[in-house]
Design a protein around this motif. Structure first.
Motif, mmCIF file in Angstrom:
data_model
loop_
_atom_site.group_PDB
_atom_site.id
_atom_site.type_symbol
_atom_site.label_atom_id
_atom_site.label_comp_id
_atom_site.label_asym_id
_atom_site.label_seq_id
_atom_site.Cartn_x
_atom_site.Cartn_y
_atom_site.Cartn_z
ATOM 1 N N UNK A 11 -1.916 -6.321 3.123
ATOM 2 C CA UNK A 11 -1.332 -5.106 2.562
ATOM 3 C C UNK A 11 0.092 -4.904 3.069
ATOM 4 N N UNK A 12 1.009 -4.698 2.132
ATOM 5 C CA UNK A 12 2.389 -4.348 2.448
ATOM 6 C C UNK A 12 2.571 -2.901 2.000
ATOM 7 N N UNK A 57 1.193 -2.617 -1.706
ATOM 8 C CA UNK A 57 1.116 -3.872 -2.449
ATOM 9 C C UNK A 57 0.043 -4.740 -1.819
ATOM 10 N N UNK A 58 -0.886 -5.234 -2.626
ATOM 11 C CA UNK A 58 -1.884 -6.181 -2.137
ATOM 12 C C UNK A 58 -1.319 -7.572 -2.363
ATOM 13 N N UNK A 59 -1.244 -8.334 -1.286
ATOM 14 C CA UNK A 59 -0.649 -9.666 -1.324
ATOM 15 C C UNK A 59 -1.708 -10.739 -1.507
ATOM 16 N N UNK A 60 -1.275 -11.893 -1.962
ATOM 17 C CA UNK A 60 -2.205 -12.992 -2.233
ATOM 18 C C UNK A 60 -2.743 -13.647 -0.960
ATOM 19 N N UNK A 61 -2.097 -13.405 0.152
ATOM 20 C CA UNK A 61 -2.582 -13.954 1.425
ATOM 21 C C UNK A 61 -2.182 -13.019 2.554
ATOM 22 N N UNK A 62 -2.857 -13.178 3.673
ATOM 23 C CA UNK A 62 -2.522 -12.387 4.854
ATOM 24 C C UNK A 62 -1.203 -12.877 5.436
#
Length: 95
Positions: A11-12, A57-62
Motif C-alpha cells: 500500500x502506498x 494505491x494498491x501496488x502489484x508487489x510489496x
C-alpha cells in the motif's frame, strides 16, 4: 497539496493537506498512476481507494524496506475522474 507519501507492504498512501476531504466517487483510475523503483522488479498500481484526505494505491508487489519509489500521476485527457477535493477542485497539479 500532497502532505506525505508512505508505504506499508503493498500500500502506498498519499495524504493531502487541503482543507476539504477528497472526492471518493469521482477519482482517478489506477492507470493514471505510474510507480517505479530503479534496479528492482516493476511495480504497477492495481487499485485506487479514496477516503477523507488520503488516496491509497494498491501496488502489484510489496516494497522492500529502504527501497526508493518514484510516483507520477497523469491527469486523464477527458472526464472528471481525477484526484480532486469534494467540491470538485482538481489536485492533479499539486500531487
Amino acid at each position: 497539496m500532497l502532505g506525505s507519501a508512505t508505504v506499508n507492504g503493498r500500500l502506498l498512501v498519499l495524504t493531502y493537506t487541503d482543507a476539504t476531504d477528497l472526492d471518493a466517487v469521482r477519482t482517478a483510475a489506477a492507470s493514471a498512476f505510474a510507480v517505479s523503483s530503479v534496479g528492482n522488479e516493476a511495480i504497477s498500481v492495481s487499485s485506487v481507494a479514496v477516503s477523507n484526505k488520503t488516496v491509497t494505491l494498491t501496488l502489484s508487489r510489496a516494497v522492500a524496506g529502504g527501497e526508493t519509489l518514484k510516483l507520477s500521476y497523469t491527469k486523464p485527457t477527458t472526464g472528471d475522474n481525477v484526484i480532486q477535493d469534494a467540491t470538485g477542485g482538481q489536485l492533479h497539479d499539486r500531487a
